[in-house]
Design an enzyme around this catalytic site. Structure first.
Site, short mmCIF file in Angstrom:
data_model
loop_
_atom_site.label_atom_id
_atom_site.label_comp_id
_atom_site.label_asym_id
_atom_site.label_seq_id
_atom_site.Cartn_x
_atom_site.Cartn_y
_atom_site.Cartn_z
N HIS A 1 47.81 86.19 -21.71
CA HIS A 1 48.97 85.46 -22.20
C HIS A 1 49.00 85.43 -23.72
O HIS A 1 49.34 84.41 -24.33
CB HIS A 1 49.03 84.04 -21.61
N TYR B 1 41.41 84.65 -15.56
CA TYR B 1 42.05 85.96 -15.43
C TYR B 1 41.04 87.09 -15.60
O TYR B 1 41.16 88.14 -14.96
CB TYR B 1 43.16 86.10 -16.46
N ARG C 1 43.52 76.91 -18.27
CA ARG C 1 44.11 75.81 -17.51
C ARG C 1 43.52 75.66 -16.11
O ARG C 1 43.77 74.67 -15.44
CB ARG C 1 45.63 76.00 -17.42
#
Length: 763
Positions: free
Chosen positions: A258, A267, A319
Site C-alpha cells: 500500500h 502481506y 493493521r
C-alpha cells in the site's frame, strides 16, 4: 476409489490428450494433460496431505469435524438467498459470499483428506456440487455488480477459495459445472497483474502473488497452459528487489505494501506463502519457476529478523494487529509453513541453516499449538524435522537490523529482542482500512516492542486491552482521539527516521516526532547495546494546553500483577526487565486492570472482532512532562532480564555525553554512539567527537583501529565529515565513499537512502 462423478479418465483418453495440448509459443513444446494433472495433484498434496495423514489422527479428526459442521449446517434457501442461515447473500457488502466460499473450501478439504470418514464420499461430493451451483447462481457470477463491496473478495478472496475447492474436489466434479463455476474468474481475476475493479492499478507484492495462485489453478483445472505461464511470469517479476518508492521487497529486507506501510508480517507473509507454494507446485513441471534464488535471500533478509520463537513481530503486521483471528502466532505459523515448503527445493547451503533455525522456533514455542494451526502436510513436515536427530535445535537469531526503507529497527540478543517502529514523510504512521486498526494512532510514533521469554505478552488480548494512548516508547499528547478513518494516510512532515548498526551487536535509532493533530515536537533516540537499550528524548515541546507523557513501559502481565520493586530512580518488573532513569527525572508506575473488546478496534465486515469483554493486568511506567512543556528531556535504560540489584546499580554504567537539540550521544567502555541532528561537537573522555552534518554514528575502539558505521537518516546530506577523538591515519577497509580527510573521515551519504557506510580506520 472411483464413483459416477469421477470423469477425467473417461474424458481424457489418448485422443483427448492430443486435443488438449496447447502451445505458448513457437519455441515451446505442447503440454499434455498428464502435466496438468500431476501439477494439480501436487497442489492437492500441499493442501490435504497423503498417506502419512493416518499418523496425525487428532489433526485429521479436526479437519473432519470442521467439514462436517459446514455440511450439517448447510440449508440452501433461494428466497433469502443463503446457503447457510447465518450468511445471507443478498448484500455483497457484508462479505458473506466470501465467507461462504471459505466454508466450501473447508468442506472440500475434509473430502480430500485421507483418513476422514467423508474422504471421497459420493454423497458429500454431490452436496458440494449443489452448493457450488447455488453460490454461482446467487453470489458470484460474471454478470454481477460489486455494489460497493470490497474488491479483494471478488478478485482474490473468492478466486483463491474457489480454485482450492475445485482442486480438492476435482475427481468428484462434473466437467461442465466446473467450467461454469470458474467462468466468473475470466472477469474478476483474469490476470495476476491487473486490478479489474480499479483500472490503472498494477498489482504488486502479496496481491499479485495471491492472484497468481488463483490464475495458475484455473489454468490447471481447465487445461489452459497460457494461464499457468501467465501466473508463473507474474511471480517471476516479483522475485526481483525494488529500489522504490512503493510496494515490494527492498535490498535491505524491507517490505512495503500500500505504497507506504511496512507489512512484512502480514502481506509479506501472504506473499511468501503463495510464492513458496507456487514454487513447490510448479516444480518438475513445464512451468517450473526459474531464477528463484532471491526467494531464499528474502527469507533471510526480510523474515528471519522478525520471527521470535515462531512469533511474527507486531511492528510489521500493520493493521492486522487489531484482527482477533490473526495473532502474532498465526502470522508466524504461516511464515514457518512457507519456510518448510521452501525447504523441499532449497539448495543445501540454505537448508543447512534453516532446519536448525525452524527446529529452534518450534522447540521453544510449545505454548503455541502449531499442530492445530498449520495445515496437515506442514504439521507432518514440522514433526519430521523435530524428530530428526541429525538436526540440532538452533539458537535464537542475534544481530541488529536496520530496515532503512521502512523505518524499522530490530535489535536481537540471545535472550531478548527489541524492535522500534518509526515513521516519516516516506513511511506512514499507521494504516486503518476496512474499519480495522481503529486505535493504532501511535504504533508508528516510536513505539517499542520488547520480546522476552514470555511468548504470550503480545498475543494475549493485548491490543483490545492496552491503553492505546500509552504505547511503550512513545511520547504523546494526552488528547482524546477519534477512530482512525478508512484509508487516511498520515506521513509525518519530516524525513528524519532511521539508524545504523555495527558488528551486529550495537545500534542507533532516531526519529523526529511531529505529532499528528498536535503541536507536540520531540527528538527521540535509542542506543542499542548488548545488554540494554538507552532511550534519550530532547526538545519535547507543545503548546495546546494538554499534558505530555513519555511511556517507558506498558506491560501486559495477563491475569495478575507480578512483583514490582522500585528505588531511587529505578523500577524492576519481575520476569520482564529493569528500568533505570539516567537523568534524575521523576517517573511513576501505574498498575491497573484494563477491559476492552476486540470489536472496539476492529469493526471490519469480515474480520470484525467480537463484543466479549476481556480484562488484562498492566504495569505502566510514565515520565510526565507536564502541560505545554518547553524543551523537556528524558533519559532511561531498559534492561531486559536484569535483576533488581543490577537495575539499582546501573545508573553509572553508561555515560550520557549529550542530550540536546543538536546532538544526543552516549559512551560505554570503548563504544561511542551518537545522533547528530545537525553539525555539532561533543566532548568524550578521549577528546572531541564531531560531525559537520546530520547522521547517526557508531564508533568502537579496538586497540589501534576504530570500527565505524555512519548513516544519514535525514537523507539530506551529500557527505558528512566525521572527526573522531583520535587522529585518523588511514582507512584500512571500508565501503565505497569512505575516505580519510585531514585526520578525519569523510563519508559519502548522498543517494544512500539512509543505509549505512562502514569502515575500519587506523588511529
Amino acid at each position: 476409489m472411483s464413483h459416477p462423478l469421477s470423469r477425467r479418465s473417461a474424458l481424457l483418453g489418448a485422443g483427448a490428450v492430443a486435443g488438449l495440448a496447447l502451445w505458448d509459443g513457437p519455441a515451446e513444446a505442447a503440454v499434455g494433460a498428464a502435466a496438468f494433472d500431476a501439477t494439480r495433484e501436487r497442489w492437492v498434496s500441499l493442501l490435504a496431505g497423503g498417506s502419512y495423514n493416518y499418523a496425525y489422527t487428532d489433526k485429521t479428526e479436526a479437519i473432519e469435524g470442521s467439514a462436517n459442521a459446514v455440511l450439517r449446517k448447510m440449508e440452501p434457501d433461494p428466497r433469502r438467498p443463503s446457503l447457510w442461515p447465518d450468511l445471507p447473500l443478498k448484500d455483497p457488502r457484508t462479505g458473506n459470499f466470501n465467507r461462504s466460499y471459505n466454508r466450501m473450501r473447508t468442506l472440500a478439504l475434509g473430502w480430500a483428506t485421507p483418513g476422514t470418514a467423508m474422504h471421497r464420499s459420493r454423497e458429500v461430493a454431490e452436496a458440494a456440487v449443489r452448493a457450488l451451483d447455488f453460490l454461482y447462481e446467487h453470489a458470484y457470477h460474471e454478470d454481477l455488480d460489486r455494489r460497493g463491496s470490497n474488491w479483494f473478495w471478488w478478485e482474490i478472496g473468492v478466486p483463491r477459495a474457489l480454485t482450492d475447492t475445485c482442486a480438492l474436489l476435482y475427481d468428484g466434479l462434473p466437467e461442465r459445472r466446473l467450467r461454469r463455476w470458474l467462468r466468473p474468474l475470466r472477469r474478476w481475476c483474469p490476470d495476476p497483474e491487473r486490478r479489474i475493479s480499479h483500472p490503472g492499478v498494477v498489482e504488486t507484492g502479496a496481491n499479485r502473488a495471491s492472484k497468481a495462485m488463483a490464475v495458475a489453478m484455473r489454468g490447471l483445472l481447465t487445461y489452459e497452459a497460457r494461464l499457468v505461464k501467465r501466473a508463473r511470469d507474474a511471480v517471476s517479476d516479483l522475485l526481483r528487489p525494488t529500489s522504490g518508492p512503493g510496494d515490494g521487497f527492498y535490498r535491505d529486507g524491507s517490505f512495503i505494501q500500500h505504497d507506504v506501510y511496512p507489512y512484512t508480517g502480514s502481506y509479506g507473509v501472504d506473499y511468501l506463502e503463495s510464492v513458496a507454494k507456487l514454487i513447490a507446485m510448479l516444480s518438475r513441471s513445464p512451468w517450473e519457476i526459474n531464477g528463484i534464488g532471491n526467494v531464499y535471500h528474502i527469507v533471510e533478509r526480510s523474515f528471519v529478523p522478525f520471527i521470535f520463537d515462531g512469533l511474527m513481530m507486531d511492528c510489521v503486521r500493520g493493521r492486522q494487529i487489531s484482527v482477533q483471528g490473526h495473532r502474532d502466532y498465526h502470522s508466524g505459523q504461516k511464515a514457518v509453513e512457507a519456510v518448510l515448503t521452501l525447504l523441499e527445493t532449497a539448495p543445501d547451503r540454505y537448508a543447512r541453516r534453516w532446519k536448525p533455525l525452524v527446529k529452534g522456533w518450534l522447540t521453544r514455542n510449545r505454548a503455541i499449538p502449531y499442530d492445530t494451526l498449520a495445515p496437515l502436510p506442514s504439521v507432518a513436515r514440522a514433526r519430521a524435522l523435530l524428530d530428526d536427530p541429525s538436526v540440532p535445535v538452533g539458537p535464537r537469531t542475534t544481530g541488529t537490523y536496520v530496515f532503512a526503507d521502512m523505518d524499522r529497527i530490530v535489535h536481537r540478543r540471545p535472550t531478548w529482542a527489541y524492535a522500534i517502529a518509526m515513521s516519516s514523510e516516506r513511511i506512514g504512521a499507521a494504516e486503518a482500512m476496512n474499519r480495522e486498526n481503529l486505535h493504532g494512532w501511535y504504533t508508528g510514533d516510536g513505539m517499542t516492542y520488547l520480546y522476552t521469554g514470555d511468548l504470550t505478552h503480545w498475543n494475549d488480548d493485548l491490543w483490545p486491552t492496552i491503553d492505546p494512548y500509552r504505547l511503550p516508547g512513545t511520547t504523546v499528547d494526552t488528547r482524546r482521539r477519534a477512530d482512525l478513518a478508512h484509508g487516511r494516510r498520515r506521513l509525518p512532515p519530516t524525513p528524519w527516521a532511521g539508524g545504523v548498526a555495527l558488528d551486529g551487536e550495537y545500534g542507533v535509532a532516531a526519529m523526529k516526532l511531529v505529532a499528528g493533530g498536535s503541536s507536540l515536537r520531540a527528538k527521540k533516540a535509542w542506543f542499542l547495546l548488548d545488554d540494554a537499550v538507552i532511550a534519550l528524548g530532547t526538545g519535547i515541546t507543545a503548546s495546546d494546553g494538554r499534558r505530555i507523557e513519555t511511556v517507558v513501559e506498558n506491560r501486559n502481565t495477563h491475569d495478575r500483577h507480578p512483583p514490582l520493586a522500585q528505588g531511587d530512580g529505578w523500577f524492576h518488573l519481575n520476569g520482564v526487565a529493569g528500568y533505570a532513569l539516567l537523568d534524575g527525572a521523576d517517573a511513576k508506575a501505574i498498575r491497573m486492570e484494563r477491559t476492552g473488546r476486540w470489536r472496539d478496534i476492529d469493526k471490519g465486515a469480515t474480520t470484525g472482532g467480537d463484543t466479549t469483554p476481556v480484562t488484562r493486568h498492566y504495569t505502566t511506567i510514565l515520565i510526565d512532562h507536564g502541560v505545554d512543556p518547553r524543551k523537556a528531556r528524558y533519559a532511561y535504560a531498559v534492561l531486559p532480564g536484569a535483576s533488581a540489584t543490577q537495575t539499582a546499580a546501573y545508573r553509572g554504567r553508561v555515560e550520557i555525553l549529550a542530550n540536546s537539540a543538536s546532538v544526543q550521544a552516549i559512551t560505554r567502555d570503548n563504544l561511542l554512539a551518537a545522533v547528530f541532528w545537525r553539525a555539532a561537537t561533543v566532548e568524550t573522555v578521549y577528546g572531541p567527537l564531531a560531525a559537520d552534518g546530520p547522521c547517526t554514528l557508531l564508533a568502537r575502539l579496538d586497540r589501534e583501529h576504530v570500527r565505524l558505521a555512519v548513516s544519514d537518516p535525514s537523507r539530506t546530506a551529500d557527505e558528512v565529515k566525521i572527526t573522531l577523538p583520535w587522529p585518523v591515519k588511514s582507512v584500512k577497509e571500508g565501503d565505497r565513499g569512505v575516505r580519510r580527510a585531514r585526520g578525519a573521515v569523510t563519508v559519502e551519504v548522498g543517494g544512500s537512502r539512509g543505509h549505512a557506510r562502514t569502515a575500519v580506520v587506523a588511529v
